[in-house]
Each structure stands twice: as C-alpha cells, then as structure tokens.
Design a protein around this motif. Structure first.
Motif, short mmCIF file in Angstrom:
data_model
loop_
_atom_site.label_atom_id
_atom_site.label_comp_id
_atom_site.label_asym_id
_atom_site.label_seq_id
_atom_site.Cartn_x
_atom_site.Cartn_y
_atom_site.Cartn_z
N GLU A 260 71.43 50.33 18.39
CA GLU A 260 72.32 49.86 18.47
C GLU A 260 73.23 49.11 20.18
N PRO A 261 73.79 48.49 19.54
CA PRO A 261 74.01 47.86 21.80
C PRO A 261 74.77 49.07 22.31
N GLY A 262 74.11 49.33 23.66
CA GLY A 262 74.77 50.18 24.36
C GLY A 262 73.07 51.42 24.42
N GLN A 263 72.50 51.18 23.74
CA GLN A 263 71.62 53.01 23.18
C GLN A 263 70.71 52.18 24.68
N THR A 264 70.26 53.27 25.16
CA THR A 264 69.09 53.35 26.15
C THR A 264 67.67 53.33 25.07
N ILE A 265 66.04 52.94 25.70
CA ILE A 265 65.50 52.86 24.34
C ILE A 265 65.15 54.69 24.49
N ASP B 65 71.30 65.58 28.36
CA ASP B 65 71.86 64.47 27.20
C ASP B 65 73.54 65.49 27.88
N GLY B 66 74.06 63.44 27.72
CA GLY B 66 75.70 64.63 27.77
C GLY B 66 75.72 63.59 29.69
N LEU B 67 74.80 64.02 30.20
CA LEU B 67 74.55 63.14 31.52
C LEU B 67 74.72 61.76 31.40
N GLU B 68 74.71 60.62 32.84
CA GLU B 68 74.67 59.13 32.55
C GLU B 68 72.85 59.40 33.54
N PRO B 69 72.24 58.46 33.12
CA PRO B 69 70.88 57.87 32.69
C PRO B 69 70.37 58.18 34.09
N TRP B 70 69.39 58.46 34.68
CA TRP B 70 69.35 58.58 36.36
C TRP B 70 67.24 57.94 36.53
N GLY B 71 67.21 58.00 35.17
CA GLY B 71 66.21 57.62 36.24
C GLY B 71 65.51 58.21 37.26
N VAL C 293 58.14 48.08 28.46
CA VAL C 293 58.73 47.22 27.45
C VAL C 293 57.70 46.06 27.58
N ASN C 294 57.45 45.35 26.65
CA ASN C 294 56.83 44.44 26.48
C ASN C 294 56.23 44.07 27.57
N GLY C 295 55.00 45.06 27.52
CA GLY C 295 54.09 45.25 28.54
C GLY C 295 53.92 45.55 30.18
N ARG C 296 55.47 45.66 30.94
CA ARG C 296 56.31 46.08 31.54
C ARG C 296 56.52 47.66 31.75
N SER C 297 56.35 48.27 32.47
CA SER C 297 56.79 49.58 32.82
C SER C 297 58.04 50.18 33.29
N ALA C 298 58.99 50.91 32.77
CA ALA C 298 60.27 51.24 32.52
C ALA C 298 60.54 51.85 32.67
N SER C 299 61.60 52.67 33.07
CA SER C 299 61.54 54.87 32.53
C SER C 299 62.57 54.29 31.43
N ALA C 300 62.41 55.17 30.45
CA ALA C 300 63.26 54.98 28.49
C ALA C 300 64.81 55.13 28.77
N CYS C 301 65.03 56.40 30.09
CA CYS C 301 66.63 56.79 30.33
C CYS C 301 66.82 55.94 30.15
N THR C 302 66.68 54.98 31.00
CA THR C 302 67.85 54.04 31.98
C THR C 302 67.90 52.79 31.11
N GLN C 303 66.14 52.70 30.58
CA GLN C 303 66.39 50.84 30.17
C GLN C 303 66.70 50.21 28.75
N VAL D 178 57.56 48.06 22.82
CA VAL D 178 57.21 49.19 23.24
C VAL D 178 56.23 50.78 23.34
N GLU D 179 55.62 50.62 24.53
CA GLU D 179 54.47 51.83 23.82
C GLU D 179 54.76 53.13 24.48
#
Lengths: 481, 236
Positions: B17-22, B40-46, B55-65, B73-74
């Motif tokens: 859904e729009p607004g969701q992180t991975i 859960d319940g806290l803002e993502p921090w990464g 994500v499409n081959g590039r590293s990303a933190s799933a909690c912020t992306q 996504v792998e």
C-alpha cells in the motif's frame, strides 16, 4: 615452590575445575620422600569479576564455575540471595523443588564419579593396563554395569531438567523461590523409573561395600589418616544435603562444634594461604591452622550425621559404621562406599519428594525485607560449599567469598598423596605408571573437581615430578587430559 | 482508500500500500525480514542495517525504503544472509555479551537472530570493551555492556514517553548510550512503567529483580525462532 637446593617448579594458573592437577615429590639424599604436594591451580577469578553485577544474577552466573555440579553452586548462591531478599523460609513448593533438583544432582554426580571415573581402578586394579583401566574397559568387561551407570546419570540429569529447565546450567532457583513447579507429566515420567534406580543404587552400595571390605587391609594403609570431618546436619542431627547447621567432629567422633548457624561460619572457619598453591587451606579456628584442617564430602557426612532419614540408606550407614564400631571411618577409599550410600539416600529422597503434592503447588516465590548480606551453605556432592555475598543499596554485589568443597579437602588430598607416595615411591628412583595411578586413585577418592575432565577417556591430566636432593629432576611423568 | 500495488520479494508476489515500507509490506504478507533497531510503533530509523535487502539490485534498508509497484526485492540470498550474520557478529564482539548467564537469554532479539542465522561463533576478534553498569535507579538497571546502540530506548522515551531520558554521546567506537542527567539514571525522570524500559531488544535495560522468572522452555524464543510469529501469520 620450594626454596633452597631444590628445583622450583612453576605452575601456570589454569582452572580450578575440570582442570589440571600437579603433584611434586621431593626426595632426600636417601631417596626418601621429603615432601609431596598436590597443586590445584585455582584461579577462576569468580570472586572478583562477579563484583559489580546485580545480586539476582548470582545463582545463574556463579554456577558456571562448574559443568559437573553446577546445581550445587546454583542452589548455594540462591540460598545466599534468599537472605538478601529477606527470605528465611521458602514456600513448601519452592523448597521441595530445590531439594528435588539437589538430590537429582547428587545422584547423577556420584554415579558419574563412581562408575565412570573410579570404577576402572576398583574393578581392574590400580596398576592394571591403562588400555583396559578406563570406562571403555568397563563397557567391554561388564556392559550391563556400564549401561546402568549411563542410565543412572541420565535419570539424575532429567530430574535436574524437570526442576531447573535444563540438564546443565538451568535457571530454576530465583531469589526467594523457584520459577516453576513440577507438572504431573514430569512427575509421572520420573516416578516410573525410580524403582529401577533404587535397585541399581542398592547394587552400587554393595559393589562399593564389598570392594572396601575385601581390600580392607590394603586400603587401611592407602592414603588414610585420622582427621576432623565437617558437614551440615538437620536440627535433629539427620543428614541433610540441602540445609542445616554446621557440625564438625574429630577423628574419634567427638564434637568440635555443632548446629552453627550459616551466618556464623566465619567465626568457626578460617582460610590460610600458602605460597605454593593458588588454593586456600581452610581450617577450624578453635584448633588453628596446623591441626584444624578437616575433610568434607560423603565420608564426612556419613561419619558426622546422627542418622539418615531414609530407611535403606540408614541401614547402609549403620552397616558402614559397624566396620569401625560406630566411630568415624577415616579410610580415604571409604569415600566410595559413603558416596554410594548417598546415592541410595538420594533416590529414596527423590521418590519421596515426587509423591509430595506440594511439588504441584503454585506458590513459588516469597519476598521479605531487603538485607545487605547473604550466606548460603549447602552440601555439594564433593562436600560443604559456602557462598557469601554483600550487596550495595543499588543491588550490585560488592563482595563475594566462595569456599568450595575441593578447597576444604585440599590438605586431606595432600596428605593422601604424601601417604601413597611414601608407601609406593620412597626408595625407588623410577616412577612406574602403576605408581602414578596409585597417587591418582587416592586423589580420585575425594572426587575433586580437577578430576572432572579426566578419566572419561582413561586419563587424568596429572604431572608427577621426582626431584632429587640437589634439585635435579630425576624423573617426570605427565599425562594429558 | 489508496490503491494497492504489487512487487516481489524473493520471487513471491507481495501486495503493498502507498506509504508502506518494504519491511511493513513484507510483514503484512507473512515474510520476515530480520531487524533489530526497528520496533513497531516507532518511526523507521535505519540504524542497524540488519534489514538490508536489495531493491532492483541496489542495497537498501527495508525499514526505511518505501515499497513501490513492480520493484524486485531480494531478502534471503546467501550474500544478504551472510551480511546479516556479519552485522550480528560485529555487535557481539563490540559489546560484552554473556548469553550463558544473561537474564535476557531466551528473550533476547540479538541472541535469537544469531540462532536464526545459524551463527556458531563470531568471525571477528572480541574487543572486550570496558563499559559500566548504572544500577542507581531503584527499579531499572542499565547495563551498557550489552547495549547495541539501536536507539530504541532513545526513540521510545522521546516519541512515546515524551521524556528524552536516553541519548547518545561520543562517536565511532566511543559512542555509548547516555542518560539525560549529570551522571546517573536515578537522576532522570525515568519511571519503571515507561515504555522505554521495555524497548530494549537486548539485556541493556532491564526491570530490576525480575530476571530468570520465566523458566527455560517458556521463554519467548525457546520454542520457535525469531520471526516465526510473522511467518505464522501468513500461513493462517
């Protein structure tokens, strides 16, 4: 460690438990034993690094001292910490769960020691071929006995798991109580096996008894000596391995002190430091360091108690003491017989406890008014164990003093080593394997923690050095663990 | 309601859904992405990077992306799992973690992740840092030996308790958790009922006198690995 014209032997600090022993023997100009010492290099550092940790960690942290009898440290620390949280009396469920855990521990530890570590010496002979004189040799020669030994140990471990959550290094005892009761399923599972365990325990007593009586003449002169004995006993003088006041008797059975409250132990026991060992030498204050040393463990407990509160073990105790006309038995190798009497007592107690509905109770923890200090004393498999803690207002430990059973048996083991050395080595310039093992046999009778790592593969990590009057090393034999 | 979209995690089609992180979309779909600093319940921090995915081959933190339509996504590749092991191992060697007698054992997310990832021993040398224990508070223990700098307590105190009891001082290897007082925890406004007390994933912040009350076998991660609740949610 020895000055003058003899060689100084330096010992690296290894571990207190499951570790290495070292025996040095010094000969005079006539090749007679001038000095024989067993060194246990006790430097685990627990008393120091436990400072600054919260007191409720003690029962779980300090039990890591040992992998063989951690329950003893777990419960002894818990008893000390009970005092710190102001609890002098546990709920019946908590006390009985802890006792069940403790008897499970005594049962398994004694079975392990007797069958796995010492039986090879007793069944094959002290100087038998080392290739045969080990637990594998027992499996080859007497498979049912070996299986029995494994299953007895397994049963004790399962009692521990049912009460502490794990077979080794569990967490059952918490300050002021216990964290679980015994489920009906756990109870029934254990009860279904106590009958077999009881039969095997009877057999074990017979094996140890018959061996002692059959070899009485030899054993009476094998590292044996008169000594004081110490243990805790119940208020009515009964053997109590979990709780009681301190009692000490002399070699003739005369009372030195009796029913000493745990909190007063320092008024009665002191520790001497000697420059050649990391291990202290405890002694009875009223007698002094020279003659105040004492023995602890099964032999002392069976000698010092007035009676055993289970029928079969009590009958075995009377039989044991009849050998010495009711006086204390001071034969070092009689430790084995006494140890098996305790195995019988433990399984009788386990069976009795398992039938007690209090074990299914829900009142697990008691609280009280916080104190700054706590002392716990328990009878570990190897003897009286002391844990003493002081705690600051912030709940952190500021002082820790541990007197472990093997420490109390330090002087006795040294005497046993010297006795055997004088008998088997004096006047002989060469050390044979059998001679070396005879020294080990005497040490093993005490079931010191240093034997833990041992014998399971038929070898004890022991070094014997023969030093001549000029300090030259005449012979040296080393066995790795 | 916004329109949902789909993307894939390890080849499995997942709805977002729009607004969701991975991480949130994966969790809703019953896919567990390991994490430590996320709560859960806290803002993502990464911060911890344990949830790193590609994500499409590039590293990303799933909690912020943010999740997005059509991304690939792998999550469970050998490379990513080994990277996560490496992070967990670094956290172990940077602090003084003695699981064998730690009262958080069995309930500790760091330990549970080590078990889930199959870590037998760290590949790095232990640093054995000298860290202190702040036991000044009557009801809460702060043991810096076990702190992994996840900032959960910092954010929980600030965002949920509205207190700002905790913060960081220092940088790099010298960074450590601090308290909002001249010296000790007892001087802060921390109350034992604050949510920050329960925010710690490891045994650094603990309620005093409650250790070891849960028997072995009944502790949070004794029976099932960390993340099982998320994975179970999908299959039910």
């Amino acid at each position: 460690m020895v000055a003058g014209n003899t060689k100084r032997i330096v010992i690296e600090p290894v571990t207190r438990v499951e570790g290495h022993g070292k025996v040095t023997i010094l000969l005079d100009e006539d090749n007679r034993v001038a000095q024989a010492r067993m060194h246990i290099v006790e430097f685990r550092g627990f008393e120091r690094f436990i400072r600054g940790r919260p007191y409720w960690e003690m029962p779980v942290a300090v039990q890591r001292l040992c992998g063989i009898c951690p329950v003893s440290h777990h419960l002894c620390a818990a008893k000390a910490v009970d005092r710190i949280v102001g609890v002098d009396r546990l709920t019946p469920t908590a006390e009985k769960m802890r006792r069940l855990m403790h008897y499970g521990q005594i049962f398994q530890s004694h079975a392990l020691h007797f069958f796995h570590l010492s039986a090879p010496d007793l069944l094959f002979g002290f100087d038998a071929d080392p290739a045969e004189r080990n637990v594998v040799g027992i499996i080859r020669k007497n498979k049912p006995l070996a299986v029995q030994a494994v299953k007895m140990r397994q049963f004790g471990q399962e009692v521990i798991k049912a009460t502490a959550g794990k077979k080794i290094h569990g967490t059952g005892a918490v300050p002021g109580g216990i964290n679980k009761n015994l489920s009906v399923e756990e109870r029934d599972g254990l009860l279904s096996r106590t009958g077999q365990m009881l039969r095997w325990a009877r057999d074990a007593v017979k094996i140890a008894r018959d061996y002692t009586i059959e070899h009485l003449e030899m054993l009476s002169d094998f590292g044996s000596f008169e000594s004081n004995h110490m243990c805790i006993v119940r208020d009515d003088g009964a053997m109590d391995l979990y709780n009681g006041g301190l009692r000490a008797i002399d070699a003739e059975g005369g009372t030195i002190f009796d029913h000493v409250p745990n909190e007063a132990y320092l008024d009665y026991i002191a520790e001497e430091v000697r420059d050649w060992s990391y291990m202290k030498f405890p002694f009875i204050r009223s007698i002094g360091p020279e003659d105040g040393w004492y023995r602890v463990g099964p032999l002392s407990r069976v000698n010092a108690c007035d009676f055993i509160d289970t029928p079969e073990a009590e009958a075995a105790r009377k039989d044991f003491l009849s050998l010495t006309d009711g006086k204390p038995n001071n034969i070092t190798m009689a430790y084995h017989w006494a140890r098996m009497i305790e195995v019988l007592h433990s399984i009788e107690m386990i069976e009795r406890l398992l039938q007690d509905p209090d074990l299914q109770g829900d009142e697990l923890i008691t609280t009280g008014e916080r104190r700054g200090e706590g002392i716990g004393i328990i009878e570990a498999p190897r003897g009286t164990l002391f844990h003493h803690y002081k705690v600051g207002d912030d709940d952190l430990v500021t002082m820790c003093n541990l007197i472990v059973s093997t420490t109390s048996n330090n002087e006795p083991m040294n005497r046993a080593v010297r006795g055997v050395a004088e008998k088997y080595i004096s006047g002989r310039p060469e050390i044979t394997e059998g001679m070396l093992n005879s020294i080990e046999v005497a040490i093993r009778a005490y079931d010191p923690c240093l034997s833990c790592a041992t014998h399971a593969l038929g070898q004890m990590p022991l070094e014997v050095t023969l030093v001549g009057p000029g300090g030259d090393v005449l012979d040296k034999k080393t066995k790795d663990g | 309601m916004s329109e949902t979209f789909t993307f894939t995690i390890d080849g499995v089609e997942v709805e977002g859904e729009p607004g969701q992180t991975i991480l949130e979309a994966a969790q809703a779909a019953g896919i567990y992405i390991p994490r430590l600093c996320h709560k859960d319940g806290l803002e993502p921090w990464g911060g911890c990077r344990v949830c790193t995915v590609t994500v499409n081959g590039r590293s990303a933190s799933a909690c912020t992306q943010p999740a997005a339509a059509g991304i690939t996504v792998e999550n469970e590749t050998d490379e990513l799992v080994d990277m996560r092991r490496g992070i967990i191992e670094m956290l172990f060697v940077e602090g003084n973690h003695f699981c064998m007698f730690c009262e958080k054992s069995g309930n500790c997310e760091l330990q549970a992740l080590a078990y889930r990832l199959g870590i037998a021993a760290p590949r790095y040398e232990y640093l054995w840092p000298t860290r202190d224990v702040d036991a000044s508070h009557p009801d809460v223990l702060l043991d810096r030996n076990r702190c992994i700098l996840c900032a959960r307590c910092v954010r929980t105190s600030r965002d949920l308790d509205g207190k700002q009891v905790f913060g960081f001082v220092g940088r790099g290897p010298g960074k450590k958790i601090a308290v909002n007082a001249s010296a000790r925890l007892s001087e802060t406004g921390l109350d034992v009922t604050d949510e920050a007390v329960d925010a710690c994933p490891v045994g650094a912040i603990l309620r005093k006198r409650e250790g070891y009350r849960i028997p072995v076998g009944l502790r949070r991660y004794d029976g099932t690995p960390i993340g099982s609740d998320i994975e179970k949610g999908a299959s039910s």
